[in-house]
Enzyme design. Sequence first.
Site, PDB file in Angstrom:
ATOM      1  N   GLU A 312       0.836  -1.213   0.000  1.00  0.00           N
ATOM      2  CA  GLU A 312       0.000   0.000   0.000  1.00  0.00           C
ATOM      3  C   GLU A 312       0.869   1.261   0.000  1.00  0.00           C
ATOM      4  O   GLU A 312       0.654   2.209   0.743  1.00  0.00           O
ATOM      5  CB  GLU A 312      -0.940  -0.032   1.213  1.00  0.00           C
ATOM      6  CG  GLU A 312      -1.810  -1.287   1.222  1.00  0.00           C
ATOM      7  CD  GLU A 312      -2.686  -1.410   2.444  1.00  0.00           C
ATOM      8  OE1 GLU A 312      -3.898  -1.613   2.285  1.00  0.00           O
ATOM      9  OE2 GLU A 312      -2.161  -1.288   3.562  1.00  0.00           O
ATOM     10  N   CYS A 405     -11.382  -1.191   7.194  1.00  0.00           N
ATOM     11  CA  CYS A 405     -11.004   0.137   7.682  1.00  0.00           C
ATOM     12  C   CYS A 405     -11.716   1.245   6.933  1.00  0.00           C
ATOM     13  O   CYS A 405     -12.034   2.292   7.513  1.00  0.00           O
ATOM     14  CB  CYS A 405      -9.488   0.312   7.596  1.00  0.00           C
ATOM     15  SG  CYS A 405      -8.789  -0.019   5.957  1.00  0.00           S
TER      16      CYS A 405
END
Length: 644
Positions: A312, A405
């Site tokens: 990420e 999330c």
Amino acid sequence: MPSTRSTPPAPGPVRLGPEAQAALRPAAVGIDTGFWHHRRTTNAHVSLPQGPGLLESAGNLHNLRLAAGAAEGEFRGAYPFVDTDVYKWLEAASWQLAQAPDDDLAAELAAEVSRIVDLVAAAQQPDGYLNTWFQLVKDGQRYQDLRWGHELYCAGHLIQAAVAHHRATGRRELLDVAVRFADQVDSVFGPPGSGKPIDGVDGHPEVETALVELYRETGERRYLELAGYFVDRYGHGLLGGEAYCQDRVPLREATNVEGHAVRQLYLLAGAADLATETGDAELRAAGERLWRAMTATKTHLTGGLGAHHDEEDFGDPYELPNERAYCETCAAIASVQWSWRMALLTGEARYSDLIERTLYNGFLAGVSLDGERWLYVNPLQVRDGHTDTGGDQSARRTRWFRCACCPPNVMRLLASLEHYLASTDDTGLQIHQYVAGRYTAEGVAVRAETEYPWHGTVRLTVEESPVDRPWTLSLRVPQWCRDFRVRCGEQTYDTAVSDGWLRLERTWAPGDEVVLELGLEPRLTAADPRVDAVRGCAAIERGPLVYCLEQADHPGGGLDDLVLDPTRPLAVKHRPDLLGGVTTVVAAGHRRTVPERDWWPYTPTDTAQAAGPAAGDPVELTAVPYYAWANREDGSMRVWLPLS
């Protein structure tokens, strides 16, 4: 430097302390009609009410009951940080309660919040520690896996939820839980020589912003000092020295953003908070330097951040892929949080330019129009024939995620959005983002009527004003805007402003009117030539919106062979029947004819390749706002279009 003396603003995620050294402070805004009112209504009536059921089915609430001794069974969840999904939902619900009318929806939401707050409090251990993964699965191993355990990350989201709950309701139940946990963290973490047993930082920054806000809420300076300790200990090898978790170089020495995008941005938001509260000039300079580097070399057109699916990660400068762009929804949210803190700290309009771009594009694409489905990643292209593997990195909207999330993070930003729109200082009121609603500061209230972003006219009417002194109404002229005009009484302003602000100073009276007209002609945008992925391409923009092509609007073929003709004018067509009501941009193009090959790459003697693909039949291209993509049938999509 303007003072920060003021009455407390409407509840919001950032409330400056009495000694804060910031140029601006948040002002209150009530959004009552228009574009963002519609999206926030969907959040309040659809997304938020579904939260408890989704948290129940995913096991998050079950884990809290286990930790509280109120249930039997096994820990449920794939990650040690699943508690944060509960805390982010609580924060979102609390911001919603701060503005919800006294109706059945608000009563049901308040009841769910109270129920879950009681559950969180019951799960807390006597010394203040709270983390269901370590209480149930790794008993006795507190803070032994700071790299991956994310105990402080979880604590940060708990603290932010508690601050929101206290500001919204005045109740202390959750705040008391957060204070006990913060005190427990403070009792064990500290620098060498402090007498505390652990010198360390969390693998995922987040607790830093939370501790600063807890200081602002309670006045306890220990929390501010603890936040400063954590920010300055990154980059000293405590986590192995990896860029991934912000441990390669101290933030004060960094020259560009790197590593895991969300972690970097949360850390920078915490640093901005510290610079605001302490006047630390070095931290401020680092924030300004890193923000400039990020926007110049590592930001997608949509405001999206993060080039790599692997880790990420931000990637290298100008490494901005399309179909493999990561652009996590949480990174867009973290970008807004950091830029807002920098806008308050410095007073500069450029930070709100990025906030606008991110809100309308990279952030809003993360939630479906009906508020029920989500995107974790936000690519800028989905190729013809794309095979989706599903999961958290799917290019198709998903009901929930194993690592969930993003959905509650979207909920909390939408529920608190009015906090990011305007500011005040000793000179008057600054309007950063244009919405239909009421902007208020000390002794000042301005009503805005607008259909932005579909129309560029914003009509501002002064409703309250001091009658004995002048004050300044500052309007941000967006960076993208080629032409604008402001009418204020008998005066007209239409010249460029050097710092992004048009400042109107006068002694105002109720009923005075200002009309801002922003030109919304559609435009073609080219990327920096160092961005290899989109060289020879252009993107369509109109106002703050980035546009894309979707296969649903181009029957009879895919998108990979479509070419845009930049010599033909762009046309605008409002479609109230499409995607909840959008303004489309219509362009001219053609479908290129590429000969079939059985060998790749082309050979040097291939004259057909040297001449380029042949133009085929003309095609009318219909571009829709990027935020609205993936709300119809699955299919291809692209933002950057090859030029003929």
